[in-house]
Design a protein around this motif. Structure first.
Motif, PDB file in Angstrom:
ATOM      1  N   SER A  59      -4.537  95.570 107.379  1.00  9.42           N
ATOM      2  CA  SER A  59      -3.962  96.904 107.372  1.00  9.42           C
ATOM      3  C   SER A  59      -5.014  98.065 107.674  1.00  9.42           C
ATOM      4  O   SER A  59      -4.447  98.841 108.379  1.00  9.42           O
ATOM      5  CB  SER A  59      -3.708  97.075 105.778  1.00  9.42           C
ATOM      6  OG  SER A  59      -3.099  96.084 105.469  1.00  9.42           O
ATOM      7  N   THR A  80      -1.953  94.454 100.752  1.00  8.70           N
ATOM      8  CA  THR A  80      -0.524  94.476 101.181  1.00  8.70           C
ATOM      9  C   THR A  80       0.336  93.276 100.485  1.00  8.70           C
ATOM     10  O   THR A  80      -0.152  92.147 100.444  1.00  8.70           O
ATOM     11  CB  THR A  80      -0.593  94.069 102.479  1.00  8.70           C
ATOM     12  OG1 THR A  80      -1.689  95.120 103.271  1.00  8.70           O
ATOM     13  CG2 THR A  80       0.806  94.368 103.281  1.00  8.70           C
ATOM     14  N   ASP A 100       2.129  93.720 109.758  1.00 12.81           N
ATOM     15  CA  ASP A 100       0.954  93.450 109.003  1.00 12.81           C
ATOM     16  C   ASP A 100       1.466  92.481 107.680  1.00 12.81           C
ATOM     17  O   ASP A 100       2.286  92.879 106.997  1.00 12.81           O
ATOM     18  CB  ASP A 100       0.584  94.891 108.534  1.00 12.81           C
ATOM     19  CG  ASP A 100      -0.643  94.759 107.557  1.00 12.81           C
ATOM     20  OD1 ASP A 100      -1.240  93.780 107.584  1.00 12.81           O
ATOM     21  OD2 ASP A 100      -1.082  95.575 106.663  1.00 12.81           O
TER      22      ASP A 100
HETATM   23 MG   LIG Z   1      -3.246  94.810 104.088  1.00 12.02          MG
END
Ligand SMILES: [Mg+2]
Ligand SMILES: Nc1nc2c(ncn2[C@@H]2O[C@H](COP(=O)(O)OP(=O)(O)OP(=O)(O)O)[C@@H](O)[C@H]2O)c(=O)[nH]1
Lengths: 425, 510
Positions: A59, A80, A100
């Motif tokens: 990220s 994430t 991502d």
């Molecule tokens: Mg991440």
């Protein structure tokens, strides 16, 4: 409503609120125009997947490269929890989606639809945290690469050996060698040595991440050979030492000439873009006009004390050309500017054509790049050859005969300055 | 309610994980626990605390093998909470729902409630539906200063879940707000003590130490017992509000009160009244027409019988006409047979759509009735697509009315359908399903009636939703694409539109 589905229902045979594997992510509600059969989606945007163990820095890379996040801010990024699909195509030249991934979830689990994840994917970037112990990461890398390759053999695999900012140079090299060795051995052991892995040493605290991402992106640009040839012709005719074609927003370079890239000159050019954008943000923006910080008038010249000049010009809405040249060569700025105009026109034609007709483009770009290749030797041998090179470069791209004759006329008037510049070399 | 309520979280080290699952258990014989409390579930459910996770992490190990049990002696139900449900099949479902609720069906960065389900077909029994409320709990040591949690309710019954949505939403939101409030207090106290931003910028931060259990984040060591009690309350009260039963065959669905119902849902009445037809054949005959229905003589007693008499295609045509609101005229003798055909067909329609005259001596126009029985001698208009006429003819050898009266069985008559219209190529869903149900020999009459009741309810629900959209559409111009999407969601195809229009006009118009 218990409207039981009926195999005769032509309307929505498989409608459901959340179809787990098929529309993983956010399915039809995502609004990212990635509908499986959407007639509007037209040209499919290639995807770049960011995968790797948790906390490896995926990220962070995505935020720093494409969202101008400062590296320190990444310390506060949350872990994430779902695939974040980032469509960057409307702010930048790069027509990609970056996905991502959460590091904790195994996406090869049968509950996920790996065809859908890896099917339309152009490149898979696997991020390894080099500051940490990387045995697990190598295992995961091997797993990911082999399974993704089975689904889609045309994926390009890029391994980022990441967070190298904390490492000594020796250790960096040693780590790269080790990872390179072991990853390839693993592949060879499972009989998959045809898979090619590219390795990059990266860190978000310097320009290496932009450099690496540039290389990833370049491999996915079908026009790359054409762009490189255009840049070669430009620099050899204008006495430029190095030229980069930059995507302004992300500061990744989508093409450069054939001379080798050294990190320092790349960083110089990146910094220059920052300076230009910052200055024009501060002084160039009028609230009432709502003008962008970067437009067709954008151009800048920086003289360094060591006799080097940085020269930036706008090429298209999202692209800038940044050149490095000797101060002496800049005496003939008129020639350089003129050559730049030819160059810009050629670039614009390349991409106009792409947007006009993708299919027609594919064939003509091949024709074009080969034409340029042939004119390459001419360019170096003689001045008039050079102008022909520029001409032959633009001509095959033209669709309409009108345009061609116009550009022919134009080029006639300009033959001299180009010649002059060649003499000056 | 037969559901599992679970608390899940997204662990920074392990990804989505289930922390606590509460489910009701019932069984005939009840066990007495060591502590001399009665327990109604099967003993397996509490025997081996099921829990495997390697390597363990504090955040994922919430109840660490403990089991909470609450028994409701009134309903003989025990509620059991452990980390994951004890049946491995349910465990799989819960784990999958957990992953979906935290990592798939989330709007980026947004908390809130939504329902998702397997795409095995909406009415299918093997899929399950999940209501999930994702939310954030502040955590000063988490990488993003917060962590994702979710409370999910998993059932096999999608309709039930949808009906309970307002109840569940309201109460789960209360639980969530309470958790968040206590976590905020802890967070603020910690931030005052050790401002995390500064610490991290100085590089003295190690994220992997950050996996703390919910009890630490909220500062209440008993938080899981608390959650158990909340979930038990939720399951228990949900079942007192709505119960799963078979749909009713009762014709008298209370349409009037439905309009006033606030949640925009139709509640299925559980009253059974299958004998309604037989006992009150003329109950809904408000018209002034003299009804001459005799209880003896030949009659058609069921739809399958009618279908056999008419043949599948004619039967389908008649049903089609009926569903889309065209007039059905049954002409012939004796009156009992004619009326019984009409009463049999009537079960297909909801009450509001039926304007029936069982037997009349002269023709009545479609504005007066959509189902009409008339005397064999009465004059009738030419058949048209708008009017389907079924002629009931006595066998050739009996000419006199007396000999006709001697006939005792319906199959001694011949039936002729006079309808110049065409069945659409694609049948309305109702008709297609009815046809399929009647085609299979296995369905008993009683089951068939249940199926018809369900079909009627489904169609009416769709008609209702459509009606609601249409009336609102006039008020504020809504996006036609929304309407198409709605129709898709309802599973309405083009041929259903005519049916729905008729139904909503007759049953729902104000
Ligand atoms: Mg991440
Ligand atoms: N020193 C250093 N730290 C980095 C670098 N890139 C990322 N980080 C740090 O690594 C940590 C994790 O970064 P993220 O980008 O959130 O990791 P991720 O791979 O997205 O992790 P998941 O979302 O959990 O899969 C952050 O604290 C970043 O500041 C780098 O190049 N150098």
């Amino acid at each position: 409503m218990s409207y039981e589905q009926d195999e005769e229902d032509q309307y929505a045979p498989n409608f459901s609120v959340g179809s787990f594997p098929k529309e993983f992510g956010y399915g039809a509600f995502d609004g990212d125009g990635e509908g499986p059969s959407g007639p509007l989606s037209g040209e499919q945007k290639p995807r770049i997947l960011l995968m790797g163990l948790r906390r490896s820095g995926k990220s962070s890379i995505q935020k720093v490269v494409f969202h101008k996040m400062s590296p320190n801010e990444t310390l506060f990024l949350e872990s994430t929890n779902k695939i974040i699909k980032d469509d960057i195509s409307n702010s930048s030249f790069v027509q990609f989606q970056i996905w991502d991934f959460p590091g904790q979830i195994d996406f090869f689990d049968p509950t996920f639809d790996s065809d859908m994840i890896f099917g339309g994917c152009g490149a898979l970037v696997f991020v390894i945290d080099a500051q940490d112990e990387y045995n697990d990461a190598l295992n995961r890398l091997h797993q990911t690469v082999t399974k993704a390759y089975k689904v889609n053999p045309s994926i390009r695999f890029e391994v980022f050996i990441h967070k190298v900012d904390g490492l000594s140079d020796d250790y960096k090299m040693e780590t790269q060698r080790d990872i390179h060795q072991r990853a390839n051995d693993d592949l060879a052991d499972s009989g998959l040595d045809q898979i090619h892995l590219s390795f990059h040493l990266t860190s978000i605290y310097d320009h290496s991440i932009f450099e690496a991402f540039s290389k990833v992106v370049q491999k996915l640009i079908p026009q790359l050979p054409t762009l490189e040839n255009l840049l070669n012709i430009l620099i050899s005719n204008s006495a430029i030492e190095k030229a980069f074609l930059f995507d302004v927003v992300s500061k990744i370079y989508i093409a450069t000439d054939f001379s080798p890239v050294d990190m320092q000159s790349y960083e110089l050019c990146c910094d220059m873009i920052d300076v230009v954008i910052d200055v024009s943000c501060i002084y160039g923006l009028h609230e009432d006009t709502g003008a962008a910080a970067f437009d067709s008038q954008s151009s800048s010249l920086i003289k360094l004390t060591n006799g080097t000049i940085l020269y930036l010009r706008e090429v298209t809405k999202f692209l800038a050309l940044v050149c490095i040249l000797r101060e002496a060569s800049f005496d003939r700025q008129g020639v350089i500017d003129y050559n730049f105009l030819c160059f810009r026109e050629a670039i614009q034609q390349v991409f106009e054509l792409r947007s006009k007709n993708q299919v027609a483009y594919n064939s003509s770009s091949q024709a074009n790049s080969s034409a340029v290749g042939e004119s390459g030797p001419n360019t170096s041998s003689g001045a008039s050859g050079a102008s022909n090179g520029l001409l032959s470069n633009t001509a095959p791209l033209d669709n309409s005969p009108n345009n061609t004759s116009e550009s022919l006329k134009q080029s006639n008037t300009v033959l001299y300055p180009v010649q002059d510049s060649a003499v000056a070399m | 309610m037969n559901a599992v309520v679970s608390l899940c979280h997204f662990c920074e080290l392990h990804g989505p994980n289930v922390l606590l699952s509460t489910q009701p258990c019932r069984s005939q014989k009840h066990t007495t626990l060591k502590s001399s409390h009665a327990f109604y579930g099967p003993p397996e459910s509490i025997e081996a605390p099921r829990y495997v996770l390697s390597p363990p992490c504090e955040a994922c190990q919430a109840v660490s093998g403990n089991t909470f049990i609450t028994s409701d002696h009134e309903t003989q139900t025990s509620y059991v909470s452990s980390q994951v449900p004890w049946q491995s099949e349910t465990e799989g479902l819960v784990r999958q729902a957990c992953t979906r609720s935290l990592s798939c069906e989330v709007s980026p960065g947004k908390e809130g409630i939504l329902v998702f389900s397997d795409d095995l077909g909406l009415g299918s029994s093997c899929g399950c539906s999940v209501l999930s409320h994702t939310f954030l709990i502040r955590d000063s040591l988490a990488r993003g200063f917060h962590r994702w949690f979710s409370i999910i309710v998993l059932t096999k019954d999608r309709l039930l879940l949808l009906n309970l949505w307002p109840f569940l939403e309201k109460n789960i939101s209360t639980f969530v707000a309470e958790l968040q409030m206590s976590a905020n207090k802890v967070y603020e106290a910690e931030q005052v003590e050790r401002p995390q931003r500064a610490i991290r910028l100085n590089g003295a931060y190690c994220a992997d130490k950050s996996s703390r259990p919910l009890s630490e984040l909220t500062g209440s060591p008993k938080v899981f017992a608390q959650l158990h009690l909340w979930f038990v309350w939720l399951l228990r009260n949900a079942s007192t509000r709505l119960r799963e039963t078979l749909p009713s065959v009762d014709l008298a669905i209370p349409f009037g009160s439905l309009e006033e119902c606030e949640d925009k849902f139709i509640f299925v009445s559980a009253r059974k009244d299958a004998n309604y037809l037989k006992t009150h054949p003329s109950a809904d005959n408000e018209s002034s027409v003299n009804c001459v229905v005799e209880s003896t003589g030949p009659s058609v007693s069921s739809l399958s019988m009618l279908r056999t008499l008419l043949g599948a295609v004619n039967f389908a045509s008649i049903v089609f006409c009926l569903l889309v609101g065209r007039q059905i005229v049954v002409r012939g003798q004796p009156a009992s047979l004619v009326a019984s055909i009409l009463f049999t067909l009537k079960t297909l329609l909801p009450q509001g759509c039926v304007r029936l005259i069982p037997f009349s001596s002269q023709y009545r126009s479609p504005t007066e009735c959509n189902m009409l029985g008339i005397d064999a001698r009465a004059a009738v208009p030419q058949p048209s697509p708008q009017v389907a006429r079924l002629e009931v003819l006595p066998p050739l050898d009996c000419e006199t009315p007396e000999s006709v009266n001697q006939l005792k069985e319906a199959h001694q008559f011949t039936f002729h359908l006079k309808w110049p219209g065409q069945l659409p190529i694609k049948w309305p869903t109702f008709l297609a399903k009815l046809d399929r149900a009647m085609h299979s020999e296995q369905l008993s009459n009683a089951t068939l009636m249940l199926q018809i009741g369900a079909l009627r309810m489904e169609t009416l629900n769709a008609a209702r939703a459509l009606h609601y959209v249409d009336t609102n559409e006039k008020k504020d111009s809504c996006d036609p694409r929304d309407k198409t999407a709605l129709l898709q969601a309802l599973g309405v195809n083009l041929s259903d539109r005519e049916v729905l229009t008729f139904w909503s006009k007759s049953c729902l118009s104000i």
